[in-house]
Write an enzyme that holds these catalytic residues in place. Sequence first.
Site, PDB file in Angstrom:
ATOM      1  N   ASP A   1       2.081  -7.829  -0.854  1.00 16.31           N
ATOM      2  CA  ASP A   1       1.590  -6.684   0.502  1.00 16.31           C
ATOM      3  C   ASP A   1       1.977  -7.067   0.815  1.00 16.31           C
ATOM      4  O   ASP A   1       2.348  -7.727   1.848  1.00 16.31           O
ATOM      5  CB  ASP A   1      -0.276  -7.902   0.531  1.00 16.31           C
ATOM      6  CG  ASP A   1      -0.548  -6.527   1.139  1.00 16.31           C
ATOM      7  OD1 ASP A   1      -0.462  -5.612   1.630  1.00 16.31           O
ATOM      8  OD2 ASP A   1      -1.746  -6.323   1.473  1.00 16.31           O
TER       9      ASP A   1
ATOM     10  N   ASP B   1       1.268   0.327   0.173  1.00 19.76           N
ATOM     11  CA  ASP B   1       2.161  -1.148   0.120  1.00 19.76           C
ATOM     12  C   ASP B   1       1.843  -2.697  -0.512  1.00 19.76           C
ATOM     13  O   ASP B   1       1.738  -3.256  -0.324  1.00 19.76           O
ATOM     14  CB  ASP B   1       2.063  -1.231   1.107  1.00 19.76           C
ATOM     15  CG  ASP B   1       1.201  -2.044   2.062  1.00 19.76           C
ATOM     16  OD1 ASP B   1       0.465  -1.646   1.727  1.00 19.76           O
ATOM     17  OD2 ASP B   1       0.954  -3.163   3.049  1.00 19.76           O
ATOM     18  N   GLU B   2       1.447  -2.294  -1.329  1.00 22.06           N
ATOM     19  CA  GLU B   2      -0.099  -3.158  -1.881  1.00 22.06           C
ATOM     20  C   GLU B   2       0.598  -2.838  -3.563  1.00 22.06           C
ATOM     21  O   GLU B   2       0.455  -1.923  -3.916  1.00 22.06           O
ATOM     22  CB  GLU B   2      -1.504  -3.315  -1.714  1.00 22.06           C
ATOM     23  CG  GLU B   2      -2.100  -4.469  -2.063  1.00 22.06           C
ATOM     24  CD  GLU B   2      -3.687  -3.968  -1.729  1.00 22.06           C
ATOM     25  OE1 GLU B   2      -3.670  -3.127  -0.522  1.00 22.06           O
ATOM     26  OE2 GLU B   2      -4.084  -4.792  -1.916  1.00 22.06           O
TER      27      GLU B   2
HETATM   28  P1  TTP Z   1      -2.858  -2.555   4.715  1.00 24.07           P
HETATM   29  O1  TTP Z   1      -1.743  -3.251   3.926  1.00 24.07           O
HETATM   30  O2  TTP Z   1      -4.042  -2.807   4.562  1.00 24.07           O
HETATM   31  O3  TTP Z   1      -2.086  -2.971   6.028  1.00 24.07           O
HETATM   32  P2  TTP Z   1      -1.128  -3.498   6.904  1.00 24.07           P
HETATM   33  O4  TTP Z   1       0.519  -4.061   5.986  1.00 24.07           O
HETATM   34  O5  TTP Z   1      -0.488  -3.123   7.983  1.00 24.07           O
HETATM   35  O6  TTP Z   1      -1.105  -5.108   6.946  1.00 24.07           O
HETATM   36  P3  TTP Z   1      -1.308  -6.491   6.642  1.00 24.07           P
HETATM   37  O7  TTP Z   1      -1.193  -6.266   5.197  1.00 24.07           O
HETATM   38  O8  TTP Z   1      -0.507  -7.210   6.886  1.00 24.07           O
HETATM   39  O9  TTP Z   1      -2.508  -7.053   6.703  1.00 24.07           O
HETATM   40  O10 TTP Z   1      -2.193  -1.370   4.258  1.00 24.07           O
HETATM   41  C1  TTP Z   1      -1.146  -0.759   4.559  1.00 24.07           C
HETATM   42  C2  TTP Z   1      -0.651   0.380   5.724  1.00 24.07           C
HETATM   43  O11 TTP Z   1      -1.381   1.099   5.576  1.00 24.07           O
HETATM   44  C3  TTP Z   1      -0.953  -0.379   6.994  1.00 24.07           C
HETATM   45  O12 TTP Z   1       0.321  -0.629   7.461  1.00 24.07           O
HETATM   46  C4  TTP Z   1      -0.893   1.592   7.418  1.00 24.07           C
HETATM   47  C5  TTP Z   1      -2.398   2.029   6.283  1.00 24.07           C
HETATM   48  N1  TTP Z   1      -3.419   2.270   6.562  1.00 24.07           N
HETATM   49  C6  TTP Z   1      -3.823   2.894   7.402  1.00 24.07           C
HETATM   50  O13 TTP Z   1      -3.845   3.450   7.996  1.00 24.07           O
HETATM   51  N2  TTP Z   1      -5.228   3.085   8.263  1.00 24.07           N
HETATM   52  C7  TTP Z   1      -5.836   1.872   7.299  1.00 24.07           C
HETATM   53  O14 TTP Z   1      -7.388   1.684   8.074  1.00 24.07           O
HETATM   54  C8  TTP Z   1      -5.672   1.027   6.618  1.00 24.07           C
HETATM   55  C9  TTP Z   1      -6.295  -0.855   6.616  1.00 24.07           C
HETATM   56  C10 TTP Z   1      -3.901   0.955   5.833  1.00 24.07           C
HETATM   57 MG    MG Z   2      -0.206  -4.804   3.927  1.00 24.33          MG
END
Ligand code: TTP
Ligand code: MG
Length: 386
Positions: A7, A102-103
């Site tokens: 992730d 991203d995961e």
């Molecule tokens: P995440 O992987 O949940 O968050 P992140 O990568 O920003 O942070 P981390 O993993 O380090 O905690 O989500 C990936 C991307 O998806 C995030 O950068 C932006 C988008 N996203 C949204 O647009 N709305 C949301 O509610 C979430 C959770 C994510």
């Molecule tokens: Mg992330």
Amino acid sequence: MNILHCDMDAFYASIEQRDHPELIGRPVIVGGLPGSRGVVSTCSYEAREYGVCSAMPSKQAYHLCPQAVFIPPHIEKYIRVSQEVFAILHRYSPVIEALSIDEAFLDVSGCHRLFGSSAQIAKLIKNDVLEETGLFISVGIAANKFLAKLATNLSKPNGLMELSNDQLIEILPSLPVSEIWGIGGKTAQRLNKAGIYTAADLLEFPRVKLESLLGSNTDFYIQLCSGQDSRPVLSRSDRKSIGNEITFPIDLSDQKEIEQLLLDLSCQVAYRLRHASLIAHTVTIKMRTPNFQTFTRSQTLQQGVDADLTIYDIALNLYHKSGLTGKHLRLLGLSCSRLLERNLEQPALFADENDILDKIIDDMKDKFGSSAIKRGSLLHNKSRNR
Ligand code: TTP
Ligand code: MG
């Protein structure tokens, strides 16, 4: 330990910091601007220290962290980076299940001869991602999907964690139920009300009573709380179904409102199908009544479907024939199964007349986000706006 969960850290915000080095080390918030009614998509870890988080109204984020730099999202750029990251992941295993932009999960059972241990594979992935994109990815390693994702979350940012059995015995019992995969805010509140705060509390709670709180998912959550998860990593072509469901804030019985929600679900699921280049041969709707009884109705079709309104017509018909019209519902779901790669199926004799409209809507969703455009009849959906 063959399951990797990968992730990216603060994905959108890290890309903006990478592209604007003057923002490195500063609180950065990507999403709606503070004067707007938008929400935070994500924020840098510097902004998280002030309590800012995804899905928070931008106004509130500004209040918590006025010195943050607010940036509107550049979705096309993020999709390009996502593709680069997934290309790297594909180097290390053919068994990849993408969870979001991203995961992803990787099953690396068959890859050790080529690349070494799971921890070595994780290091290679982290190095490649940093070298080729300039960004950090966190990787969790464990025996199953639930634990691998937990390991990532525990090690973020720039994490690499292999969750050993000893660590598991130490961490899992005190894990808050809200951190258990699939238990959303509402369910966690219900559990807390019943005195269940941690995984250990859940395991000690009488099963019959637990069932009135968790319904048909009770056994699944009991397994997760014991550290077990038998779900395999499913690469796209193995995927059995694509579905979405909504639990209503209050029980609904209004037929028109339920029909609107079915349309909304049909559009969401059909969009996901088209994105994955899949078509479905079975459409299923799921309805749960306030006493947690769950009913499903399915239709199997000769010709595969992926169009919003075709799926909606089938779902609507299933709902009308379900015997539950006019009854109160607490959950509505729609899923498509018997999936086939789109290009493996003979095209329909007559193209679905909705195809062109779906294509236009998809393009706009890809460009501006999935909430950017909705079918007109969905705009007045009361339950979604509650
Ligand atoms: P995440 O992987 O949940 O968050 P992140 O990568 O920003 O942070 P981390 O993993 O380090 O905690 O989500 C990936 C991307 O998806 C995030 O950068 C932006 C988008 N996203 C949204 O647009 N709305 C949301 O509610 C979430 C959770 C994510
Ligand atoms: Mg992330």
